[in-house]
Write an enzyme that holds these catalytic residues in place. Structure first.
Site, mmCIF file in Angstrom:
data_model
loop_
_atom_site.group_PDB
_atom_site.id
_atom_site.type_symbol
_atom_site.label_atom_id
_atom_site.label_comp_id
_atom_site.label_asym_id
_atom_site.label_seq_id
_atom_site.Cartn_x
_atom_site.Cartn_y
_atom_site.Cartn_z
ATOM 1 N N CYS A 2 0.862 -1.165 0.000
ATOM 2 C CA CYS A 2 0.000 0.000 0.000
ATOM 3 C C CYS A 2 0.903 1.220 0.000
ATOM 4 O O CYS A 2 2.102 1.117 0.241
ATOM 5 C CB CYS A 2 -0.865 0.001 1.239
ATOM 6 N N ARG A 27 1.335 2.005 -5.898
ATOM 7 C CA ARG A 27 1.581 0.941 -4.927
ATOM 8 C C ARG A 27 0.323 0.129 -4.607
ATOM 9 O O ARG A 27 0.393 -0.922 -3.962
ATOM 10 C CB ARG A 27 2.129 1.534 -3.627
ATOM 11 N N TRP A 75 -3.704 -1.811 -1.445
ATOM 12 C CA TRP A 75 -3.716 -3.014 -2.273
ATOM 13 C C TRP A 75 -4.098 -4.121 -1.306
ATOM 14 O O TRP A 75 -3.325 -4.476 -0.408
ATOM 15 C CB TRP A 75 -2.339 -3.257 -2.875
ATOM 16 N N ASN A 101 1.107 -0.404 5.943
ATOM 17 C CA ASN A 101 1.510 -1.133 4.740
ATOM 18 C C ASN A 101 2.248 -2.379 5.200
ATOM 19 O O ASN A 101 3.152 -2.282 6.033
ATOM 20 C CB ASN A 101 2.443 -0.242 3.898
ATOM 21 N N GLY A 102 1.874 -3.549 4.699
ATOM 22 C CA GLY A 102 2.542 -4.789 5.095
ATOM 23 C C GLY A 102 1.535 -5.809 5.589
ATOM 24 O O GLY A 102 0.335 -5.694 5.317
ATOM 25 N N GLU A 484 9.101 -12.048 -21.568
ATOM 26 C CA GLU A 484 8.773 -10.686 -21.143
ATOM 27 C C GLU A 484 7.597 -10.144 -21.972
ATOM 28 O O GLU A 484 6.701 -9.495 -21.438
ATOM 29 C CB GLU A 484 10.023 -9.807 -21.286
ATOM 30 N N LYS A 488 4.033 -8.945 -20.318
ATOM 31 C CA LYS A 488 3.489 -7.597 -20.515
ATOM 32 C C LYS A 488 2.041 -7.684 -21.025
ATOM 33 O O LYS A 488 1.171 -6.950 -20.576
ATOM 34 C CB LYS A 488 4.318 -6.813 -21.538
ATOM 35 N N GLU A 491 -0.365 -8.916 -18.239
ATOM 36 C CA GLU A 491 -0.642 -7.994 -17.136
ATOM 37 C C GLU A 491 -1.398 -6.751 -17.569
ATOM 38 O O GLU A 491 -2.144 -6.176 -16.787
ATOM 39 C CB GLU A 491 0.635 -7.616 -16.375
ATOM 40 N N HIS A 507 8.287 -30.074 -29.003
ATOM 41 C CA HIS A 507 8.153 -30.947 -27.829
ATOM 42 C C HIS A 507 6.832 -30.708 -27.101
ATOM 43 O O HIS A 507 6.692 -31.062 -25.937
ATOM 44 C CB HIS A 507 9.343 -30.734 -26.887
ATOM 45 N N LYS A 606 2.633 -1.821 -8.035
ATOM 46 C CA LYS A 606 3.994 -1.632 -8.532
ATOM 47 C C LYS A 606 5.025 -2.300 -7.638
ATOM 48 O O LYS A 606 6.009 -2.835 -8.104
ATOM 49 C CB LYS A 606 4.274 -0.123 -8.614
HETATM 50 C C1 F6R Z 1 6.111 -6.547 -14.837
HETATM 51 C C2 F6R Z 1 6.584 -6.030 -13.571
HETATM 52 C C3 F6R Z 1 6.811 -6.971 -12.446
HETATM 53 C C4 F6R Z 1 8.077 -6.582 -11.672
HETATM 54 C C5 F6R Z 1 8.247 -7.502 -10.446
HETATM 55 C C6 F6R Z 1 9.524 -7.182 -9.669
HETATM 56 O O1 F6R Z 1 5.958 -5.546 -15.793
HETATM 57 O O2 F6R Z 1 6.780 -4.853 -13.437
HETATM 58 O O3 F6R Z 1 6.872 -8.281 -12.898
HETATM 59 O O4 F6R Z 1 9.170 -6.685 -12.522
HETATM 60 O O5 F6R Z 1 7.151 -7.349 -9.597
HETATM 61 O O6 F6R Z 1 9.501 -5.880 -9.178
HETATM 62 P P1 F6R Z 1 10.830 -5.175 -8.693
HETATM 63 O O7 F6R Z 1 11.703 -4.986 -9.885
HETATM 64 O O8 F6R Z 1 10.385 -3.872 -8.096
HETATM 65 O O9 F6R Z 1 11.461 -6.087 -7.683
#
Ligand code: F6R
Length: 611
Positions: A2, A27, A75, A101-102, A484, A488, A491, A507, A606
């Site tokens: 959060c 967040r 969150w 937060n936590g 990747e 993307k 998500e 396979h 994030k």
């Molecule tokens: C995907 C994305 C997440 C972060 C992951 C790690 O676009 O952003 O998969 O890469 O949550 O986050 P960090 O880099 O902050 O440890």
């Protein structure tokens, strides 16, 4: 995960709190709330939904003006995102308001104890328990700092907390364990927040709060203690970026801005890496040459995109340093009893520097006496603080949930580590290292050139808007790029997507291909021995009806398809840095055509500060 912010000062708290929450919304964004202390009374407004819902509600029901307040953007972990679970939470006498937060791991135990003593809980959260405990302690001691110290001693788990109390006007008290909390030092006003972004419009002077510490802030002073009340010192630092960097600057979304910032981020990441003799210099990793010579194995840990950056970096680090490199999901790492010795170098990659899985994996590695360095984008975050050394990626604040510029700079920073090891161990001549650095230095211009011609991706997103499933194929360094690209798309556009190593197709995964299945193919550089094998893979999938979109180098004349997406030429190891760009744009455009919130996709946040 959060966002929390507190204000104590000379002005009305509400505007400062809302500014802070807007910056912290990355967040978590399923509910938001603020409490303000005025005339010895705490007034609270909180709403499920994004911050804009709270802002609208505040227009209809403004809070009284007060010079102390706290704000929270959530969150959800414990309890669904409804008004009553939103923060701040109050004690039963409405004396105390807290934001958290936590996760309080022993909250059930504490809650049962309180219920037996007659307490009634309004929310389903673990956080409300803290408000009740603080209320009891505050009644006994009349002092918010002492109350916070005592309560923290009873809490298990991770928390950053900020509290205000009716009889303590002009006081904010915060505490942290394993969750971020920083102080912003203004003129006649001070702040507490999860991230400096929350107060960057007001001040750039910040203080780090260490593990297991409590901070008491007034408009003029700060005092830091441990949970036992022993006074502690704190490191002050200056935030090096300004508020403009955290704004959209005319772009429709943070993600669009951050994609376009990639040339600059990459150039910044490379800045200042040469000493006066033009040797690669990475003093920040704080490893002596002897320690580097002693390394026998490298393990890279990270989550999500950071993990993919590590997978790409493995190719460069192994190639240049001739050291074996393992890449592991941070969330799995410590549970498999990994073989780590004093000669193991662990590299933790994290944009936020707060990802709990990565932090826990890093601690495990340090417990086993490994050397740990981190690659991080956030100054003063927990992961760099707990590492032996850190390379900051210098990408600037990344606000959109999906990682773009941070991902690119993570690859480059990890490559720099590989080159540096090779230089110190005498495996590369200085001029060879410089040639590679020169090629890295050409990438910002190449990225910019590609981004200028990226309109195609919008059309592609429209064409595949209703696809059931989209596949991504890569080989060698292109394989993590495929992963990747699929991440993307999942998500942001909420579409089913999978990334595969093209050699694995036969396979199993080839069974997924049917008439019209879209497949994005990362074609290896024409100078890669894998190029022709991938051309055969494309023929195999097209023969089964796939609609292949090939991402190929400009000079790759063997690809004649008009549907090919062209990226600037580069050597094999640098191709991922260019090949991922169309995939970022494809996910961005797909989210838009499907009508989704690009910067704040559902269920995500994030910074993932829970395991
Ligand atoms: C995907 C994305 C997440 C972060 C992951 C790690 O676009 O952003 O998969 O890469 O949550 O986050 P960090 O880099 O902050 O440890």
């Amino acid at each position: 995960m959060c966002g929390i912010v507190g204000y104590v000062g000379k002005s009305d708290a509400t505007p400062a709190l809302l500014t802070g929450l807007a910056r912290l919304e990355y967040r978590g964004y399923d509910s938001a709330g603020i409490s303000v202390l005025a005339n010895e009374k705490i007034s609270t407004l909180k709403r499920a939904g994004k911050l804009s819902v709270l802002v609208d509600a505040l227009r209809e029901h403004p809070l009284p003006q007060g010079r102390v307040g706290i704000g929270h953007t959530r969150w959800a972990t414990h309890g669904s995102p409804v008004d009553r679970n939103a923060h701040p939470h109050m004690d039963p006498d409405d004396q105390i308001a807290i934001i958290h937060n936590g996760i309080i791991e022993n909250y059930q135990l504490l809650k049962s104890e309180l219920e037996r003593a007659g307490h009634y809980f309004i929310s389903d959260t673990d956080s409300e328990v803290v408000a009740h405990l603080l209320g009891i302690e505050y009644k006994a001691s009349g002092d918010l700092t002492t109350s916070m110290q005592r309560v923290c001693q009873r809490l298990h788990g991770n928390f950053s907390l900020v509290a205000i109390a009716t009889s303590s006007p002009d006081v904010l008290v915060g505490a942290r364990r394993n969750s971020p909390l920083v102080v912003g030092l203004g003129h006649g006003e001070n702040f507490l927040a999860s991230d400096v972004a929350a107060f960057i419009s007001f001040t750039k002077r910040a203080l780090e709060i260490g593990q297991n510490q409590v901070v008491t802030l007034t408009s003029q002073s700060h005092l830091i203690t441990d949970f036992a009340g022993v006074v502690q010192s704190a490191r002050e630092f200056e935030v090096t970026w300004d508020a403009g960097a955290a704004e959209k600057n005319g772009f429709p979304h943070f993600m669009a801005k951050e994609i376009m910032e990639q040339p600059k981020s990459l150039a910044d990441c490379l800045l200042g890496r040469l000493d006066e003799r033009e040797h690669l210099m990475l003093n920040e990793i704080r490893l002596s040459d002897d320690e580097i010579r002693d390394i026998e194995k490298v393990i890279i840990i990270g989550c999500g995109s950071a993990f993919h950056a590590g997978m790409i970096a493995k190719y460069g680090i192994e190639h240049w340093s001739r050291l074996p490199v393992e890449v592991e999901l941070a969330s799995e790492f410590r549970y498999r009893d990994p073989i780590i010795t004093r000669s193991t170098l662990v590299i933790a990659i994290s944009q936020s520097g707060e990802t709990m899985d990565t932090l826990m994996a890093l601690r495990h590695a340090r417990d086993q006496r490994a050397k740990v360095i981190s690659i991080c984008n956030t100054h003063g975050a927990s992961i760099p603080r707990e590492s032996d050394g850190v390379i900051y990626t210098q990408a600037g604040p990344e606000i959109a949930v999906a990682s773009t510029k941070a991902f690119l700079t993570q690859i480059v920073a990890a490559y720099l580590v590989g080159l540096y090891i090779a230089q110190v161990r005498g495996l590369k001549f200085i001029d060879e290292v410089r040639d590679i650095l020169d090629e890295l230095g050409e990438l910002p211009e190449k990225i910019e050139r590609y981004l200028e011609t990226s309109e195609r991706l919008k059309e592609l997103a429209l064409e595949f808007k209703s696809a059931q499933s989209i596949l991504f194929l890569g080989r060698h360094v292109g394989f993590p790029v495929a992963l990747e690209g699929a991440l993307k798309l999942k998500e942001l556009a909420y579409m089913h997507a999978e990334g595969f190593a093209a050699g694995e197709l036969k396979h199993g995964p080839i069974a997924l291909i049917e008439e019209g299945t879209p497949v994005l193919v990362i074609m290896p550089s024409p100078n890669s021995p894998l190029h022709d094998k991938m051309v055969s893979n494309v023929q195999e999938i097209e023969a089964r009806g796939a609609r292949a979109i090939i991402i190929a180098a400009e000079s790759d004349s063997s690809i004649t398809s008009l549907r090919a997406i062209r990226i600037p030429d580069s050597s094999v190891l640098f191709q991922p840095i260019l090949a991922v760009l169309p995939l970022q744009l494809f996910a961005y455009e797909s989210a838009l055509v499907r009508g989704y919130d690009v910067d704040q996709p559902r269920n995500l946040a994030k910074s993932v500060t829970v395991e």
